[in-house]
Design an enzyme around this catalytic site. Structure first.
Site, PDB file in Angstrom:
ATOM      1  N   ASP A  11       0.874  -1.185   0.000  1.00  0.00           N
ATOM      2  CA  ASP A  11       0.000   0.000   0.000  1.00  0.00           C
ATOM      3  C   ASP A  11       0.905   1.227   0.000  1.00  0.00           C
ATOM      4  O   ASP A  11       2.128   1.131  -0.209  1.00  0.00           O
ATOM      5  CB  ASP A  11      -1.009  -0.050   1.169  1.00  0.00           C
ATOM      6  CG  ASP A  11      -0.366   0.190   2.532  1.00  0.00           C
ATOM      7  OD1 ASP A  11       0.877   0.338   2.608  1.00  0.00           O
ATOM      8  OD2 ASP A  11      -1.108   0.247   3.534  1.00  0.00           O
ATOM      9  N   CYS A  68       3.147  -3.021   4.080  1.00  0.00           N
ATOM     10  CA  CYS A  68       2.331  -1.850   4.415  1.00  0.00           C
ATOM     11  C   CYS A  68       3.132  -1.037   5.434  1.00  0.00           C
ATOM     12  O   CYS A  68       4.334  -1.264   5.602  1.00  0.00           O
ATOM     13  CB  CYS A  68       0.941  -2.243   4.903  1.00  0.00           C
ATOM     14  SG  CYS A  68       0.888  -3.277   6.386  1.00  0.00           S
ATOM     15  N   THR A  70       3.124  -0.941   8.762  1.00  0.00           N
ATOM     16  CA  THR A  70       3.631  -1.759   9.868  1.00  0.00           C
ATOM     17  C   THR A  70       3.858  -3.217   9.480  1.00  0.00           C
ATOM     18  O   THR A  70       4.529  -3.943  10.217  1.00  0.00           O
ATOM     19  CB  THR A  70       2.608  -1.769  11.022  1.00  0.00           C
ATOM     20  OG1 THR A  70       1.382  -2.319  10.512  1.00  0.00           O
ATOM     21  CG2 THR A  70       2.375  -0.375  11.571  1.00  0.00           C
ATOM     22  N   HIS A 101      11.199 -23.126  10.262  1.00  0.00           N
ATOM     23  CA  HIS A 101      10.190 -23.804  11.089  1.00  0.00           C
ATOM     24  C   HIS A 101       8.777 -23.713  10.528  1.00  0.00           C
ATOM     25  O   HIS A 101       7.966 -24.604  10.776  1.00  0.00           O
ATOM     26  CB  HIS A 101      10.200 -23.225  12.516  1.00  0.00           C
ATOM     27  CG  HIS A 101      11.411 -23.628  13.306  1.00  0.00           C
ATOM     28  ND1 HIS A 101      11.525 -23.423  14.655  1.00  0.00           N
ATOM     29  CD2 HIS A 101      12.571 -24.235  12.926  1.00  0.00           C
ATOM     30  CE1 HIS A 101      12.694 -23.886  15.080  1.00  0.00           C
ATOM     31  NE2 HIS A 101      13.356 -24.374  14.044  1.00  0.00           N
ATOM     32  N   HIS A 136       8.646 -30.203  12.460  1.00  0.00           N
ATOM     33  CA  HIS A 136       7.813 -29.044  12.094  1.00  0.00           C
ATOM     34  C   HIS A 136       6.664 -29.443  11.165  1.00  0.00           C
ATOM     35  O   HIS A 136       5.666 -28.729  11.077  1.00  0.00           O
ATOM     36  CB  HIS A 136       8.686 -27.950  11.474  1.00  0.00           C
ATOM     37  CG  HIS A 136       9.808 -27.548  12.370  1.00  0.00           C
ATOM     38  ND1 HIS A 136       9.591 -26.936  13.586  1.00  0.00           N
ATOM     39  CD2 HIS A 136      11.136 -27.741  12.270  1.00  0.00           C
ATOM     40  CE1 HIS A 136      10.742 -26.752  14.184  1.00  0.00           C
ATOM     41  NE2 HIS A 136      11.706 -27.226  13.420  1.00  0.00           N
TER      42      HIS A 136
END
Ligand code: RB5
Length: 163
Positions: A11, A68, A70, A101, A136
């Site tokens: 964005d 974006c 954050t 993992h 995993h």
């Protein structure tokens, strides 16, 4: 056939870092495609998350990157798509461990959180690290099991506004 091209979506808050990421992938000779947005104009991040996460979910591409301000909004929406393991990483160690993992197939970055050099180091670790498998696989199997109940196959196409 699934493409090896890495799609990058962003964005307005992720635009500057997306350009740096594209440049870095180009210099490494890794095929990449920028699927927008293409400026700092305010847009709604779920539209770009849907492009990249949707393509992974449909098996069109193997890996993507979403940015974006954050990285949080992108990771929230991307992880609603079946088969997507989106990882918001703020350190190189996280970039490495989420491949080892979680077999992460989508890297989320915060364009206003993580500096360019750190972000490119995270990207490098994410690209270079393979999935460890082994124990995993049990956790990834449980995630697939959850998806079979929680996720609608075929994903979602946004109907709401992009701006
Ligand atoms: C946009 O202002 C901002 O909310 C977005 O880029 C993102 O950080 C959301 O999580």
């Amino acid at each position: 056939m699934t493409s090896d091209q890495i799609w990058i979506g962003n964005d307005h808050g992720g635009y500057d870092l997306a350009l740096q990421v594209l440049d870095s992938l180009e210099k490494k000779g890794i095929p990449a495609q920028h699927v927008g947005s293409f400026s700092g104009e305010i847009v709604r991040y779920p539209h770009y998350a849907a492009k990249v996460a949707g393509a992974i979910s449909r098996g069109e591409i193997r890996r993507g990157i979403l940015i974006c301000s954050t990285g949080i909004g992108m990771s929230i929406i991307a992880n609603k798509f079946k088969g997507v393991r989106a990882s918001l990483c703020t350190s190189t160690y996280m970039g490495k461990m989420t491949r080892a993992h979680n077999d992460s197939n989508l890297l989320c970055l915060g364009g206003r959180i993580t500096g360019v050099l750190e972000a490119l180091d995270i990207l490098e670790a994410w690209l270079a690290t393979g999935y460890d498998g082994g124990r995993h696989d049990i956790s990834l199997g449980l995630i697939s099991e959850a998806e079979n109940t929680l996720c609608v196959p075929g994903g979602w196409t946004p109907a709401g506004p992009i701006k």
